[in-house]
Enzyme design. Structure first.
Site, PDB file in Angstrom:
ATOM      1  CG  ASP A  42      -2.121   0.806   1.153  1.00 49.65           C
ATOM      2  OD1 ASP A  42      -2.185   1.671   0.262  1.00 49.65           O
ATOM      3  OD2 ASP A  42      -3.036   0.605   1.963  1.00 49.65           O
ATOM      4  CG  ASP A  43      -0.404   4.811  -0.001  1.00 51.93           C
ATOM      5  OD1 ASP A  43      -1.144   4.378  -0.904  1.00 51.93           O
ATOM      6  OD2 ASP A  43      -0.770   5.654   0.821  1.00 51.93           O
ATOM      7  CB  CYS A  80      -6.352   2.734  -1.658  1.00 50.77           C
ATOM      8  SG  CYS A  80      -4.960   3.427  -0.756  1.00 50.77           S
ATOM      9  NE  ARG A  84      -6.284  -1.161  -1.694  1.00 44.54           N
ATOM     10  CZ  ARG A  84      -5.311  -1.887  -1.156  1.00 44.54           C
ATOM     11  NH1 ARG A  84      -5.488  -3.181  -0.988  1.00 44.54           N
ATOM     12  NH2 ARG A  84      -4.176  -1.326  -0.801  1.00 44.54           N
ATOM     13  CE  LYS A 123      -6.409   0.224   1.813  1.00 47.46           C
ATOM     14  NZ  LYS A 123      -5.488   1.364   1.715  1.00 47.46           N
ATOM     15  CG  HIS A 125     -10.106   1.182   0.989  1.00 49.07           C
ATOM     16  ND1 HIS A 125      -9.216   2.038   0.392  1.00 49.07           N
ATOM     17  CD2 HIS A 125     -10.938   1.965   1.718  1.00 49.07           C
ATOM     18  CE1 HIS A 125      -9.483   3.281   0.729  1.00 49.07           C
ATOM     19  NE2 HIS A 125     -10.530   3.267   1.537  1.00 49.07           N
ATOM     20  CG  HIS A 222      -1.816   3.790   3.733  1.00 49.33           C
ATOM     21  ND1 HIS A 222      -2.217   4.675   4.714  1.00 49.33           N
ATOM     22  CD2 HIS A 222      -2.645   4.020   2.681  1.00 49.33           C
ATOM     23  CE1 HIS A 222      -3.236   5.398   4.277  1.00 49.33           C
ATOM     24  NE2 HIS A 222      -3.512   5.021   3.033  1.00 49.33           N
ATOM     25  CG  ASP A 327      -2.345   0.735  -3.100  1.00 50.42           C
ATOM     26  OD1 ASP A 327      -1.191   1.203  -3.021  1.00 50.42           O
ATOM     27  OD2 ASP A 327      -3.224   0.967  -2.243  1.00 50.42           O
ATOM     28  CG  ASN A 328      -1.686   4.243  -4.427  1.00 52.81           C
ATOM     29  OD1 ASN A 328      -2.753   3.801  -4.019  1.00 52.81           O
ATOM     30  ND2 ASN A 328      -0.754   4.729  -3.605  1.00 52.81           N
ATOM     31  CE  LYS A 369      -3.311   7.216  -1.836  1.00 51.52           C
ATOM     32  NZ  LYS A 369      -3.368   6.789  -0.411  1.00 51.52           N
TER      33      LYS A 369
END
Length: 525
Positions: A42-43, A80, A84, A123, A125, A222, A327-328, A369
């Site tokens: 994540d991130d 995110c 996803r 996660k 989300h 993240h 994810d990014n 991001k």
């Protein structure tokens, strides 16, 4: 003597027959459907891993890269929830939200229908209603965070002194299947807990002849910046030279590794990034932010090492394909503002890396991001599949997050349904990456599209048209010559700009982006 010889010959013949029968009974591994493990962090920045030029200690992911394939042009959706949504559906995000509806089928549902055991750890989300919760959308077992972020040491933790950051009352929805969890042990840490659950599932699934699909979604790195003291200690003083020096260091390694083209110029410091020499914040606090961020990635890598060891211990390693991505791009936001009184690391505090450290995390690309320049939408993608993927290989073929669904479908030897649970399903928009995994050249997408918060982009072949909401203008780049986006060619190719804008507008109308509330009255000219 002759009779003894005859007995030996007979015994040997019987052994040959037994061996032949046993071999015939074994499944043909060349046609056996593989287990699939899809790991998403994540991130995380494009250059944070050692195998992508970073200095963070990631020996397990680096080993995955040595044993597998790395993509240099794999794209996500810049944030995110849209990434996803595309990953589990094979579709571009649809608007208005929710991004997961009954006329979409999920990876969990397709794999489950194909006879796979399915689990999700980490996660989600994408919602927690009866139409969006993972256990109602194809995942037989779920453990993790249904929200976007949480305290790593205690997801139900709230400190009244710090209202910013972890939204609302501070309490996040952590669950085992549909049961909410509000109490956590003293040694709890999300990255460890998600891995523990994933390992438990693998050990159970390995006892069955049925293949499995496991989706493991880490919240690291993240925000909030939370890490164990022993992991942070590894990076003490490592970032004393600052973010600009770190970016140069990573860039030089990437050149030697063949990850970037020497003709691409390294962009100037991001406009949101401070000058290290003139930075007004305490140096030790700024260094600490990056030290904790690195420690979070380090801990994730340690856990991936535990996961990979489990594959070997359970005997399923040879028939398991593992994919790893982010994810990014890294997050440059600072909810509540930068506050040196909040110490990165322990659970009592909330802080982020901020734009100055996000700037080198994406070396050599621009932005981060939520933006549509390469730094916002580019992710590492590592693919390890013993006996099928050439070890230590690189591919420059472009691919997109919407391609994950059709790839898994082809691996599972199944089909994308036209109808599911009585609903007509939107046709899949991605393309299988299996030919790329096998060393072949895949027919690329004619166009790839993005939009988020009025940042927009379309890629056709080597050309990318991108709009930055802060300057309200379309820019055109030749990504073969200039993937770092330093030479805007829009004024030189007006007809191409017009054509690509029209393609983007048609896509925006199809997906509902053009009618989004934040778009109205603010079309990029």
């Amino acid at each position: 003597m002759i009779s003894n010889l005859l007995r030996c010959i007979s015994y040997a013949f019987i052994c040959l027959i037994i061996t032949a029968v046993a071999q015939a009974a074994e499944p043909d591994k060349s046609t056996q459907r593989p287990n699939i493990i899809l790991i998403m962090c994540d991130d995380m920045g494009w250059s944070d891993l050692g195998c992508y030029g970073g200095e963070v200690q990631t020996p397990n992911l680096d080993q995955m890269a040595r044993e597998g394939l790395r993509f240099t042009q794999f794209y996500n959706n810049a944030v995110c929830w849209t990434t996803r949504a595309s990953l589990v559906t094979g579709l571009y995000p649809r608007y208005p939200r929710p991004l997961l509806t009954k006329n979409m089928v999920t990876l969990g549902e397709v794999m489950q229908q194909a006879g796979y055991q399915t689990a999700l750890s980490g996660k989600w989300h994408l919602g927690r209603t009866d139409t969006t919760h993972p256990v109602y959308r194809g995942f037989e077992d779920y453990y993790g965070l249904l929200d976007g972020c949480c305290n790593f040491f205690d997801p139900y933790y709230q400190d009244p002194k710090y209202k910013w950051g972890i939204t609302g009352d501070g309490h996040r929805f952590f669950a085992k299947n549909t049961t909410r969890i509000t109490e956590f042990p003293d040694d709890f840490y999300t990255t460890d807990a998600f891995t523990d659950h994933a390992i438990e599932q693998i050990k159970g699934y390995a006892k069955s002849d049925q293949p499995f699909f496991l989706h493991l979604c880490y919240t690291a790195p993240h925000y909030p910046l939370h890490a164990k003291p022993q992991d942070i200690a590894k990076y003490k003083g490592r970032y004393a030279a600052g973010w600009e020096a770190l970016r140069d260091e990573r860039y030089q390694r990437q050149l030697k590794m063949g990850l970037v083209d020497p003709q691409w110029k390294l962009p100037a410091r991001d406009p949101e990034s401070a000058d290290w020499e003139k930075d007004k914040y305490p140096r030790d606090w700024q260094q600490r932010r990056m030290e904790v961020y690195a420690a979070m990635i380090d801990c994730m890598d340690q856990n991936i090492g535990r996961l990979m060891a489990t594959l070997k211990e359970t005997g399923v390693d040879d028939n398991t394909i593992v994919l790893f991505l982010s994810d990014n791009g890294p997050d440059a936001s600072e909810p509540g503002g930068a506050n040196p009184k909040q110490q990165p690391g322990p659970k009592e505090y909330y802080t982020t890396c901020g734009p100055s450290w996000a700037f080198p995390q994406n070396t050599p690309f621009r932005r981060f991001k939520t933006w549509m320049h390469e730094g916002g939408i580019s992710t590492p993608l590592i693919v390890r599949w013993p006996g099928h993927v050439t070890p230590n290989s690189l591919t420059k073929q472009p691919a997109h997050i919407i391609d994950v669904m059709p790839t898994c479908i082809e691996l599972a030897q199944t089909n994308y349904p036209e109808k599911f649970d009585g609903h007509k399903i939107i046709p899949v928009e991605g393309k299988s990456m299996l030919p790329v995994f096998q060393g072949e050249t895949r027919e690329p997408h004619a166009s790839l599209f993005w939009e988020l918060r009025n940042n927009q982009a379309v890629r056709q072949g080597k050309w990318k048209l991108v709009a930055d909401r802060t300057i309200n203008r379309w820019e055109l780049y030749d990504l073969e010559q200039d993937r770092t986006e330093t030479n805007d060619l829009a004024a030189h190719y007006p007809e191409r700009v017009t054509k690509m804008k029209a393609a983007w507008q048609k896509w925006a109308e199809k997906t509902g982006v053009a009618n989004e509330k934040h778009q109205r009255g603010k079309q990029i000219p």
